[in-house]
Design a protein around this motif. Structure first.
Motif, PDB file in Angstrom:
ATOM      1  N   LEU A  15       0.843  -1.180   0.000  1.00  0.00           N
ATOM      2  CA  LEU A  15       0.000   0.000   0.000  1.00  0.00           C
ATOM      3  C   LEU A  15       0.887   1.241   0.000  1.00  0.00           C
ATOM      4  CD1 LEU A  15      -3.124   0.354   0.230  1.00  0.00           C
ATOM      5  CD2 LEU A  15      -2.732   0.883   2.621  1.00  0.00           C
ATOM      6  N   THR A  21      -0.329  10.673   5.832  1.00  0.00           N
ATOM      7  CA  THR A  21      -0.851   9.445   6.428  1.00  0.00           C
ATOM      8  C   THR A  21       0.169   8.825   7.377  1.00  0.00           C
ATOM      9  OG1 THR A  21      -2.194   9.043   4.459  1.00  0.00           O
ATOM     10  CG2 THR A  21      -1.848   7.176   5.920  1.00  0.00           C
ATOM     11  N   LYS A  44      -5.616   4.239   4.614  1.00  0.00           N
ATOM     12  CA  LYS A  44      -6.086   4.394   3.246  1.00  0.00           C
ATOM     13  C   LYS A  44      -4.893   4.754   2.367  1.00  0.00           C
ATOM     14  CE  LYS A  44     -10.449   6.211   4.873  1.00  0.00           C
ATOM     15  NZ  LYS A  44     -11.295   7.390   4.952  1.00  0.00           N
ATOM     16  N   GLY A  45      -4.828   4.131   1.202  1.00  0.00           N
ATOM     17  CA  GLY A  45      -3.745   4.422   0.269  1.00  0.00           C
ATOM     18  C   GLY A  45      -3.990   3.742  -1.064  1.00  0.00           C
ATOM     19  N   ARG A  46      -2.995   3.768  -1.934  1.00  0.00           N
ATOM     20  CA  ARG A  46      -3.116   3.148  -3.257  1.00  0.00           C
ATOM     21  C   ARG A  46      -2.437   1.786  -3.220  1.00  0.00           C
ATOM     22  NH1 ARG A  46      -4.898   4.771  -7.739  1.00  0.00           N
ATOM     23  NH2 ARG A  46      -4.885   6.940  -7.105  1.00  0.00           N
ATOM     24  N   HIS A  47      -3.202   0.747  -3.593  1.00  0.00           N
ATOM     25  CA  HIS A  47      -2.672  -0.603  -3.625  1.00  0.00           C
ATOM     26  C   HIS A  47      -1.686  -0.703  -4.785  1.00  0.00           C
ATOM     27  CE1 HIS A  47      -2.573  -5.015  -3.887  1.00  0.00           C
ATOM     28  NE2 HIS A  47      -2.863  -4.948  -2.593  1.00  0.00           N
ATOM     29  N   CYS A  52      -5.570   0.576  -7.394  1.00  0.00           N
ATOM     30  CA  CYS A  52      -6.759   1.311  -6.969  1.00  0.00           C
ATOM     31  C   CYS A  52      -6.629   1.727  -5.503  1.00  0.00           C
ATOM     32  CB  CYS A  52      -8.009   0.455  -7.163  1.00  0.00           C
ATOM     33  SG  CYS A  52      -7.974  -1.084  -6.259  1.00  0.00           S
ATOM     34  N   ARG A  53      -7.472   2.680  -5.117  1.00  0.00           N
ATOM     35  CA  ARG A  53      -7.473   3.120  -3.723  1.00  0.00           C
ATOM     36  C   ARG A  53      -8.047   2.013  -2.872  1.00  0.00           C
ATOM     37  NH1 ARG A  53      -5.241   7.389  -2.427  1.00  0.00           N
ATOM     38  NH2 ARG A  53      -6.436   7.711  -0.563  1.00  0.00           N
ATOM     39  N   ARG A  54      -7.460   1.818  -1.704  1.00  0.00           N
ATOM     40  CA  ARG A  54      -7.886   0.724  -0.850  1.00  0.00           C
ATOM     41  C   ARG A  54      -7.674   1.070   0.613  1.00  0.00           C
ATOM     42  NH1 ARG A  54      -7.105  -5.304  -2.340  1.00  0.00           N
ATOM     43  NH2 ARG A  54      -8.840  -4.682  -3.622  1.00  0.00           N
ATOM     44  N   ARG A  55      -8.485   0.460   1.440  1.00  0.00           N
ATOM     45  CA  ARG A  55      -8.309   0.557   2.891  1.00  0.00           C
ATOM     46  C   ARG A  55      -7.615  -0.713   3.347  1.00  0.00           C
ATOM     47  NH1 ARG A  55     -14.004   3.140   4.918  1.00  0.00           N
ATOM     48  NH2 ARG A  55     -13.855   4.951   3.570  1.00  0.00           N
TER      49      ARG A  55
END
Length: 72
Positions: A15, A21, A44-47, A52-55
Motif C-alpha cells: 500500500l 498518512t 487508506k492508500g493506493r494498492h 486502486c485506492r484501498r483501505r
C-alpha cells in the motif's frame, strides 16, 4: 521516521501512503515505549499491485515496534 513508516506499510501491505498518512499513523499508534493496550487504525492508500485506492487492515502497536529506524 515518516519515511520508515511509509516503507514498512509499502512492504507489508503493498500500500502506497503519503507523508500525511504516515504522520497520522505515528501520532495515533506510535509509541517510544511498549504499552499493554493494542492500538489500531484504518489506513487508506493506493494498492501497488491493483492500482486502486484501498483501505488496509491497521497495523497494531506491536507491529509499530518493528518499523525500521530511519537512517541519518
Amino acid at each position: 521516521m515518516d519515511e520508515a513508516i511509509i516503507q514498512y506499510i509499502k512492504k507489508t501491505y503493498n500500500l502506497l501512503i503519503g507523508e500525511r498518512t504516515a504522520e497520522q499513523i505515528k501520532m495515533e499508534i506510535g509509541s517510544a515505549f511498549p504499552l499493554e493496550e493494542k492500538m489500531t487504525m484504518e489506513i487508506k492508500g493506493r494498492h501497488l499491485i491493483e492500482g486502486c485506492r484501498r483501505r488496509s487492515p491497521s497495523p497494531t502497536r506491536k507491529s509499530a515496534r518493528r518499523w525500521p529506524r530511519p537512517s541519518t
